[in-house]
Design a protein around this motif. Structure first.
Motif, PDB file in Angstrom:
ATOM      1  N   ASP A 230       0.858  -1.182   0.000  1.00  0.00           N
ATOM      2  CA  ASP A 230       0.000   0.000   0.000  1.00  0.00           C
ATOM      3  C   ASP A 230       0.895   1.233   0.000  1.00  0.00           C
ATOM      4  O   ASP A 230       1.622   1.480   0.967  1.00  0.00           O
ATOM      5  CB  ASP A 230      -0.892  -0.006   1.239  1.00  0.00           C
ATOM      6  CG  ASP A 230      -1.881   1.145   1.240  1.00  0.00           C
ATOM      7  OD1 ASP A 230      -1.791   2.004   0.347  1.00  0.00           O
ATOM      8  OD2 ASP A 230      -2.758   1.180   2.130  1.00  0.00           O
ATOM      9  N   THR A 232       0.206   4.429   0.336  1.00  0.00           N
ATOM     10  CA  THR A 232      -0.133   5.396   1.391  1.00  0.00           C
ATOM     11  C   THR A 232       0.391   4.935   2.737  1.00  0.00           C
ATOM     12  O   THR A 232       0.951   5.716   3.518  1.00  0.00           O
ATOM     13  CB  THR A 232      -1.653   5.592   1.441  1.00  0.00           C
ATOM     14  OG1 THR A 232      -2.118   6.016   0.154  1.00  0.00           O
ATOM     15  CG2 THR A 232      -2.026   6.634   2.479  1.00  0.00           C
ATOM     16  N   GLU A 236       3.060   6.604   5.434  1.00  0.00           N
ATOM     17  CA  GLU A 236       2.611   6.802   6.811  1.00  0.00           C
ATOM     18  C   GLU A 236       3.505   6.051   7.791  1.00  0.00           C
ATOM     19  O   GLU A 236       3.860   6.576   8.862  1.00  0.00           O
ATOM     20  CB  GLU A 236       1.162   6.336   6.955  1.00  0.00           C
ATOM     21  CG  GLU A 236       0.576   6.571   8.330  1.00  0.00           C
ATOM     22  CD  GLU A 236      -0.861   6.078   8.426  1.00  0.00           C
ATOM     23  OE1 GLU A 236      -1.488   6.311   9.476  1.00  0.00           O
ATOM     24  OE2 GLU A 236      -1.340   5.454   7.462  1.00  0.00           O
ATOM     25  N   THR A 481       6.825  10.888   1.429  1.00  0.00           N
ATOM     26  CA  THR A 481       5.640  11.192   0.623  1.00  0.00           C
ATOM     27  C   THR A 481       5.144   9.920  -0.037  1.00  0.00           C
ATOM     28  O   THR A 481       5.884   8.938  -0.187  1.00  0.00           O
ATOM     29  CB  THR A 481       5.974  12.244  -0.449  1.00  0.00           C
ATOM     30  OG1 THR A 481       7.040  11.747  -1.277  1.00  0.00           O
ATOM     31  CG2 THR A 481       6.410  13.556   0.192  1.00  0.00           C
ATOM     32  N   VAL A 482       3.884   9.927  -0.441  1.00  0.00           N
ATOM     33  CA  VAL A 482       3.296   8.744  -1.077  1.00  0.00           C
ATOM     34  C   VAL A 482       3.997   8.495  -2.405  1.00  0.00           C
ATOM     35  O   VAL A 482       4.054   9.394  -3.253  1.00  0.00           O
ATOM     36  CB  VAL A 482       1.782   8.940  -1.286  1.00  0.00           C
ATOM     37  CG1 VAL A 482       1.183   7.724  -1.991  1.00  0.00           C
ATOM     38  CG2 VAL A 482       1.087   9.179   0.042  1.00  0.00           C
TER      39      VAL A 482
END
Length: 782
Positions: A230, A232, A236, A481-482
């Motif tokens: 993932d 995102t 995170e 960052t994503v």
């Protein structure tokens, strides 16, 4: 494939009879030459060209498999955050003196990286991100994705059941596919608390597996990267890890400061009580020992100093008294009188008496000049002089007595001072021992006071630090960052690698197949390995080429074809194998069946007959005859009947209807072919036919199958050995040639038969392509 015999081949064939074979103990005189093939760029390219379909197939299959496998790989995303580890630049106090801070060096970066990788920080990340409730980390929440194979199997099952099964079977399969995959999981059997702890442990371990920490060897920067399916969550997780590390640092600093303050407070209290107690002990000890300081010197030391001074003065005084007394004693002993003694001379009383005496003496002298003797005034003056002298004598005696007393007093005083000095020295020695003990106590008190002051100072700094906002030794300089796309797998690169690898495998298989090929592919190979001259190659014929004609018929009907030219070249080579005496009887054989002996024998015989020679061919394969089938005649009477005495020579010789070729079929099946062929009748027949015809061709059975041909080889002029191109194993062909030479065969040479001219043209041999490519092709009409 056969090519026309050029001058080099003509020379080789012409010189063949003079070729010698070195005898070998185990080979019966046969010694094959070494294989002189060498790898070259041209040969490698020709191998690739010949095996292009194998290479292309391998590349296609492997690349397709690789593509399907690459498509099954789950894409991974990577996000990175960067932190810098540096000392706190806003310290109000020197915190490193209170709490150990971070020293920015290589080992510190490595240590801090291990802290970031630690399981304790992973637990905090699991709790912060609530990973136990994420399908990425909780196996009970994860829905497994079926692979292509599983989907294919499921669809095949469903299709199969829908075609031949009942609706209940289809429903059962669908229910099975939609059932909870975790219904039978052992985790559900655990108690709630144990399952929660186990899931937390799994999540922490999996979280650590996706985390990577890379400290820079040349700076204080640490890169925190996280890899996840993932994108995102990857960003995170990287940012959360960096934040948790900084928070952990702050928490550690706060805890350390509080613990340090509590510790320092306890130590300050302990040291204060210790200093007070030690000061009291020193005062009490000083009083007990009688040690009183006066400007750094004790009273006893002062008394001892004064006593030493008094003793020195007493000694001087005694010495002076003794000197004066001794002088008086010497004067008394010598009778010189005491008037000259220093003590006497120094006496004021005696000095006044002497002055009075001098005045009286003057007066007496004056009266003596003025008065008569016995004058009262003269007598009075004389009496006064006698009284003065008596007073001086008494005073001198008194001084001598006083000097004795002074000596005694000086000695007593010196003795007393010495005794006092001894007493003071003893007392001072005792005080020195007490002073050493006191000094030790004072040193300990001084050390404790210094330690107390140090801890008190640190305590005050800690109090200030506790009331000051803490700052960590690290800060985030770049947040994650994503990611815009997966970093793994690089499908394009993997496909390129897969294609390159499959091409490598294809080339490897092509070369392996090529070098494992055990057949002969050129006359050069055959000649080098066998040591026997190669007369040429005979191309293979297809039905499309011959229009239904048999090979010997095609050779006669199309004499300018590659096949016709090949047969004529072989026949020419036979004739030139002995220039002075061309062979008339020729035996044609091979190692194994299927190498084209009959078709080649018939083709040579037919072309020779077509050229005007008288030619006869004999089918000497009495076990598996085939000449009659090529001639389309019945095999009723033939060679076996003649050798058995059941027919005359005229009865077994037949003539081909469309040519002048004569032939003898095998005839009736013989029970003992070898005996017949080795009989005198057979030798007589060969000699007789050699006298009757220009060429006698013997079509014999293969050497490796039976020994029939071996018994005939000594009875013929030349033996021609056929080897099937590409198919016959080299070892088999060489073994057959060896048997023929050991049997005494007069070898005319060898011939490669059934050559695939198109395929042969792709080889990098000297005889490659003569019948298919190049300038020679225009000479043929096939």
């Amino acid at each position: 494939m056969l090519h026309a015999i050029d001058e080099r081949q003509m020379s080789t064939v012409t010189q063949f009879p003079t070729q010698e074979y070195d005898p070998m103990p185990d080979a019966g005189g046969f010694m094959p030459a070494a294989d002189s093939e060498t790898l070259s760029l041209r040969r490698l390219l020709s191998i690739v060209k010949r095996r292009k379909y194998l290479i292309a197939g391998v590349v296609l299959i492997l690349s397709t498999i690789a593509y399907l496998m690459i498509q099954q790989i789950t894409p991974l995303y990577s996000a990175s955050a960067k932190i810098v580890v540096e000392p706190n630049r806003q310290n109000v106090v020197d915190i490193d003196q209170v709490v150990s801070g971070v020293t920015p060096d290589y080992y510190t970066n490595e240590t801090e990286a291990e802290v970031i990788r630690s399981r304790s920080l992973a637990y905090k990340a699991v709790d912060r991100l609530n990973l136990t409730q994420s399908p990425l980390f909780n196996p009970l929440l994860r829905v497994p994705e079926p692979s292509l194979t599983e989907v294919a199997v499921k669809n095949v099952k469903l299709l199969f059941l829908s075609l031949i099964g009942t609706p209940e079977d289809v429903t059962e399969l669908q229910q099975e596919a939609s059932a909870d995959p975790h219904a039978d999981s052992p985790l559900l059997q655990m108690p709630e608390a144990e399952r929660t702890a186990y899931l937390r442990e799994i999540a922490a371990a999996q979280y650590q597996g996706g985390l990577s920490v890379s400290p820079s060897p040349r700076s204080r920067v640490i890169t925190i990267s996280y890899v996840s399916t993932d994108p995102t969550f990857a960003a995170e997780a990287a940012n959360t890890t960096a934040n948790l590390y900084i928070e952990d640092q702050l928490e550690s600093l706060t805890t350390a400061t509080t613990d340090a303050g509590d510790f320092l407070q306890r130590r300050v209290n302990e040291l204060r009580e210790r200093v007070i107690t030690q000061e009291r002990e020193i005062a009490r000890y000083r009083a007990d020992a009688g040690i009183i300081d006066a400007g750094g010197i004790t009273v006893y030391q002062q008394q001892l100093a004064r006593a030493n001074e008094e003793l020195s003065e007493a000694r001087i005084a005694r010495s002076e008294a003794e000197a004066r007394f001794n002088q008086v004693q010497e004067l008394l002993q010598t009778g010189s009188g005491l008037e000259t003694a220093a003590a006497v001379l120094n006496s004021d009383l005696i000095s006044r008496l002497r002055e009075q005496e001098a005045e009286v003496i003057r007066k007496v002298a004056e009266f003596q000049t003025q008065l008569r003797p016995g004058h009262p005034r003269l007598q009075l003056a004389e009496n006064e002089l006698a009284d003065l002298r008596a007073a001086i004598e008494r005073e001198v005696q008194k001084i001598a007595s006083n000097l004795r007393n002074e000596v005694q007093i000086a000695r007593v005083r010196e003795s007393n001072i010495r005794e006092e000095l001894d007493r003071l020295e003893g007392t001072l020695e005792e005080q020195n021992e007490a002073q050493a003990t006191l000094q030790s106590l004072a040193s300990e008190l001084s050390a404790n006071k210094q330690l107390y002051e140090t801890f008190l100072e640190r305590l005050k700094e800690t109090d200030i630090l506790e009331n000051t906002e803490q700052q960590a030794d690290a800060r985030v300089i770049s947040r994650a960052t994503v990611p815009g796309g997966p970093f793994r797998p690089n499908k394009q690169l993997m496909m390129i690698a897969a294609v390159v690898f499959s091409a490598f495998v294809g080339f490897a298989l092509a070369f392996v197949a090529e070098f494992m090929d055990s057949g002969f592919r050129s006359t050069a190979q055959l000649e080098n390995l066998s040591g026997v001259a190669a007369l040429g190659m005979v191309p293979a014929l297809t039905k499309g080429q011959t229009d239904g004609k048999r090979p010997h018929e095609f050779a006669v009907a199309r004499p300018n074809s590659t096949y016709g030219e090949a047969i004529r070249s072989v026949r020419t080579g036979l004739m030139l194998s002995s220039v002075d005496r061309p062979p008339k009887t020729v035996l044609i054989t091979s190692s194994i069946p299927g190498e084209g002996k009959t078709s080649t024998s018939l083709s040579i015989a037919m072309t020779a007959a077509k050229s005007g020679q008288r030619v006869i061919i004999l089918d000497c394969d009495l076990r598996n005859s085939s000449l009659h089938a090529y001639m389309d005649v019945p095999n009723q009477r033939g060679l076996s009947d003649y050798l058995a005495g059941q027919a005359q020579i005229e009865d077994v010789i037949e003539i081909h209807p469309s040519s002048t070729l004569h032939y003898i079929t095998a005839g009736s099946r013989a029970p003992n072919p070898t005996d017949m062929l080795s009989s005198h009748e057979m030798r007589d027949l060969i000699r007789q036919l050699g006298e009757m015809y220009d060429m006698v061709v013997l079509d014999t059975p293969p050497l490796m199958a039976v020994s029939d041909a071996l018994v005939l080889m000594r009875d013929v002029d030349r033996t021609l050995f056929l080897v099937r191109w590409e198919k016959t194993r080299r070892e088999t062909a060489l073994a057959g040639i060896k048997q023929a030479l050991e049997a005494g065969a007069n070898m005319a040479g060898t011939v490669l038969t059934q050559v695939n001219v198109k395929k042969h043209a792709s080889y990098d041999y000297g005889d490659s392509g003569y019948y298919y490519y190049g300038s020679y092709r225009k000479y043929y009409t096939d």
